[in-house]
Design an enzyme around this catalytic site. Structure first.
Site, PDB file in Angstrom:
ATOM      1  N   ALA A  82       0.835  -1.198   0.000  1.00  0.00           N
ATOM      2  CA  ALA A  82       0.000   0.000   0.000  1.00  0.00           C
ATOM      3  C   ALA A  82       0.869   1.247   0.000  1.00  0.00           C
ATOM      4  CB  ALA A  82      -0.914  -0.010   1.215  1.00  0.00           C
ATOM      5  N   ASP A 120     -13.100   1.033  10.900  1.00  0.00           N
ATOM      6  CA  ASP A 120     -13.585  -0.291  11.280  1.00  0.00           C
ATOM      7  C   ASP A 120     -12.713  -1.342  10.597  1.00  0.00           C
ATOM      8  OD1 ASP A 120     -15.231  -2.173  12.452  1.00  0.00           O
ATOM      9  OD2 ASP A 120     -16.676  -2.164  10.806  1.00  0.00           O
TER      10      ASP A 120
END
EC number: 2.7.11.5
Length: 586
Positions: A316, A372
């Site tokens: 990422a 979350d």
């Protein structure tokens, strides 16, 4: 033997069915309390209910696993028995209005018993196993147009299934009508409102209650959320939201889950999808409180993406994490985190402590500022879909929990989260105005986190991210702690008033940032020293100091500690302060 297996399978299926029905009954009982909590302004009770419901499912699954093991005895690992148990369970669950949730419950039990690596379609329910869509009854109630928008909104508010009296319903309808009429006049087609269609149940979360629906104007649908608050003088309409962006934030992945009474979750997800077409089904299920099914849906979305595309898992964007190996699929806005075998200095935490912090976030009020994270175990992906560099990093840095064999990468444990842009990259790449807005919201994020008893620990910009709506959120939990567990101190010699010059720590503070000439305990935090860690320079530093300089004082943090210890539950709204009706129309 076949008859014996069939009997065992039916017994296992019955045990799982009974466990699921017990879970749903208790879940419904907890959820039903939300209305009474709102009407009584029992916010502490609402928080207890939220934690109780979050813990409920794992407890029921654990109990059901024990019952299934006892039922199957020596056949507990017999996959033929489990295949037939799935068939038996499907026969009784298919007619349920919540069949998809029941299937995920069955999967949880099987995976807990068999420790399946990857997915076994013979003994687990997949999306393809879902029964064909039935004709569900409407999930909404329609309110036809009135002579005025004010009259229409007044009728809607009077019909709300809330017993507590409104402070001034007529005022709220008038103020909301001003907002809504101005919005409709600004639309290109200027088509008038034909009807408002609202979901029948009220959506409760924290201190708020939400009437959720859509405005119908000819063939056009516009989302609509009426946000209710209950203050000292009664219930009030606090905000009216009617853009997809604003409603998406209400249902955002950084929010705690709604408490909403549902018989047909799939039908409600279909209704909400008409308001929020860009929201994935997994996020909608999760937002409705079906987080385990949302997790299953997210896995299916990833699997579908892999089946239909050809992109590969790659590291990422952002700085390399010391605790996590973080990777993504370029074509899917999800990141995956695998805990490294060893943590490089200066990290002193442990794997168990990291997992405990993620668990804490799951059970905590996320205040719209904590991502979350869905937790997975024993997943497998094709090795060919990993870039060579990422595959090598997983082998060498995460080898205790990652196995590459037979053309597959088996991962023992990982977290999946929505992908956002790291804040340090965002402010570097954005234009000046956009970067300034992000820095301002960064300070607001720190305030919101503090108000819910969360201190990030590591305030480097790289640990924060920016959503597609421009909201700053926190996603690096390995040093997260409670505000009330910290000891916020002033630097010796900071001057009068607890260092209230706003941002001490310079020459006047009597400490040059080297080894301190005074004792520093493990829980000690010196807010005056936080500014260098933020990595803000030049105009962005000035913007932060002007708006949020008090965050760099011990006094501010001790004040919020005192409020938290006194039991105060601070208001945090899923909309901007200027969107509140009494602020927009004083």
């Amino acid at each position: 033997m076949l008859d014996e297996r069939g009997a065992l399978a039916r017994g296992a299926a019955e045990a799982i069915r009974a466990g699921y029905e017990a879970y749903q009954a208790e879940r419904a009982r907890i959820t039903a309390r939300a209305r009474g909590r709102f009407e009584a302004r029992d916010w502490a009770g609402a928080q207890r209910d939220a934690r109780e419901r979050l813990d409920l499912r794992d407890g029921v699954v654990h109990r059901t696993v024990g019952e299934v093991r006892a039922e199957l005895g020596g056949a507990v690992q017999d996959r033929e028995v489990w295949r037939r148990a799935k068939e038996a369970f499907e026969a009784v669950a298919a007619a349920r209005p919540d069949a998809e949730i029941a299937g995920s419950f069955f999967n949880s039990v099987t995976r807990r018993v068999l420790t399946t690596v990857g997915v076994d379609p013979a003994i687990e329910f997949l999306a393809a196993d879902a029964p064909p869509p039935r004709e569900d009854p409407p999930q909404h109630r329609a309110f036809a147009r009135e002579a005025t928008t004010e009259a229409l909104l007044a009728r809607i508010l009077r019909a709300a299934p809330i017993s507590a009296p409104f402070e001034d319903l007529a005022r709220d309808a008038r103020l909301a009508a001003l907002e809504l009429d101005a919005h409709v006049r600004g639309l290109p087609d200027r088509q008038p409102i034909d009807a408002v269609e609202l979901a029948r149940p009220v959506f409760y979360r924290g201190k708020g209650a939400y009437l959720v629906g859509r405005i119908r104007r000819g063939r056009h649908l516009t989302p609509l959320v009426l946000a209710l608050a209950h203050g000292d003088r009664g219930v009030a309409l606090d905000a009216v939201l009617f853009t997809e962006e604003d409603v998406s934030i209400v249902f955002g992945f950084t929010r705690s889950y709604f408490h909403v009474a549902l018989e047909r979750p799939r039908a409600m997800v279909a209704f909400l999808s008409t308001l929020l077409p860009l929201k994935r089904r997994s996020e909608l299920y999760t937002g409705l409180g079906y987080h385990k099914h949302g997790k299953a849906e997210l896995y299916r979305e990833v699997a579908q993406h892999l089946a239909e595309g050809d992109d590969r898992f790659v590291p990422a964007r952002g700085d390399r994490g010391l605790v996590m190996c973080v990777f993504t699929l370029p074509g899917l806005d999800v990141i995956f985190k695998v805990i490294r075998d060893r943590f490089a200095p200066p990290k002193q935490t442990t794997r168990r402590e990291v997992m405990d912090r993620y668990r804490h976030v799951f059970r905590h009020d996320r205040a719209g500022r904590l991502v979350d994270a869905q937790e997975y175990e024993h997943l497998a992906f094709p090795a060919a879909r990993f870039s060579p560099a990422l595959l090598e990093e997983l082998r060498t840095e995460c080898g205790d929990g990652v196995r590459v064999a037979g053309g597959e990468v088996a991962i023992r444990h990982l977290y999946a989260e929505r992908r956002v842009t790291p804040l340090n990259l965002f402010v570097r790449e954005a234009d000046e105005w956009t970067a300034r807005q992000a820095v301002l919201d960064f300070g607001c994020a720190l305030r919101d986190l503090a108000a819910t008893d969360t201190f990030p620990g590591d305030l480097l910009l790289k640990n924060f991210g920016v959503t597609r709506h421009g909201r700053v959120i926190f996603y690096d939990y390995d040093e997260l702690t409670r505000v009330t567990d910290c000891n916020f101190r002033d630097l010796p010699g900071a001057g009068p008033g607890d260092g209230d010059d706003g941002w001490g720590g310079g020459p006047d503070a009597g400490y040059d940032g080297g080894d301190p000439p005074f004792y520093v305990g493990p829980a000690d935090v010196f807010p005056e020293e936080l500014l260098p860690f933020l990595g803000l320079t030049g105009r962005l530093r000035e913007v932060f100091l002007r708006a949020h300089g008090e965050l760099l004082t011990g006094r501010w943090w001790r004040d919020i500690q005192a409020r938290l210890r006194a039991g105060e539950i601070v208001d945090i709204f899923p909309y901007r302060e200027e969107q509140r009706l009494r602020h927009a129309h004083p």
